[in-house]
Design an enzyme around this catalytic site. Structure first.
Site, mmCIF file in Angstrom:
data_model
loop_
_atom_site.group_PDB
_atom_site.id
_atom_site.type_symbol
_atom_site.label_atom_id
_atom_site.label_comp_id
_atom_site.label_asym_id
_atom_site.label_seq_id
_atom_site.Cartn_x
_atom_site.Cartn_y
_atom_site.Cartn_z
ATOM 1 N N CYS A 1 0.832 -1.207 0.000
ATOM 2 C CA CYS A 1 0.000 0.000 0.000
ATOM 3 C C CYS A 1 0.870 1.262 0.000
ATOM 4 O O CYS A 1 1.479 1.602 1.011
ATOM 5 C CB CYS A 1 -0.908 -0.031 1.228
ATOM 6 S SG CYS A 1 -1.776 1.507 1.571
ATOM 7 N N CYS B 1 -0.040 3.983 2.544
ATOM 8 C CA CYS B 1 0.333 3.536 3.897
ATOM 9 C C CYS B 1 1.793 3.895 4.178
ATOM 10 O O CYS B 1 2.132 4.370 5.260
ATOM 11 C CB CYS B 1 0.161 2.026 4.044
ATOM 12 S SG CYS B 1 -1.532 1.443 3.827
#
Length: 106
Positions: free
Chosen positions: A31, A34
């Site tokens: 991600c 993230c």
């Protein structure tokens, strides 16, 4: 104090039984957003040390808790106080926005 890593096995003791608020950042290695907010969360963790613990949970390695909570998209942050989820935030944001949101919920 830097961020802590939480697992399905340690979630109860690290988060639900904590004597101070815990912000759990649900993330995964693949991600991009993230990874973008990770340094900001590290800094916020140090700036708000004593007020809140910031924990990270890899949803790929720990599918249990995210499944129970209903994590659908990441990054997804949930603030727990006294073992209960009291606030949540979906998606990446600049550090000042993340910190402002967190301080307003503490």
């Amino acid at each position: 104090m830097a961020t802590i890593n939480v697992t399905d096995a340690s979630f109860r003791s690290d988060v639900l039984d904590s004597d101070k608020p815990v912000l759990v950042d649900f993330w995964a290695d693949w991600c991009g957003p993230c990874k973008m907010i990770a340094p900001a969360l590290e800094e916020i963790s140090e700036e708000l040390a004593g007020q809140v613990t910031i924990a990270k949970m890899d949803i790929m390695e720990n599918p249990g808790v995210p499944g129970e909570i209903g994590v659908r998209n990441i990054p997804f942050m949930v603030l727990f106080k006294d073992g209960k989820p009291v606030a949540q935030k979906l998606g990446a944001a600049p550090k000042n926005q993340l910190k402002g949101w967190l301080e307003s919920e503490l």
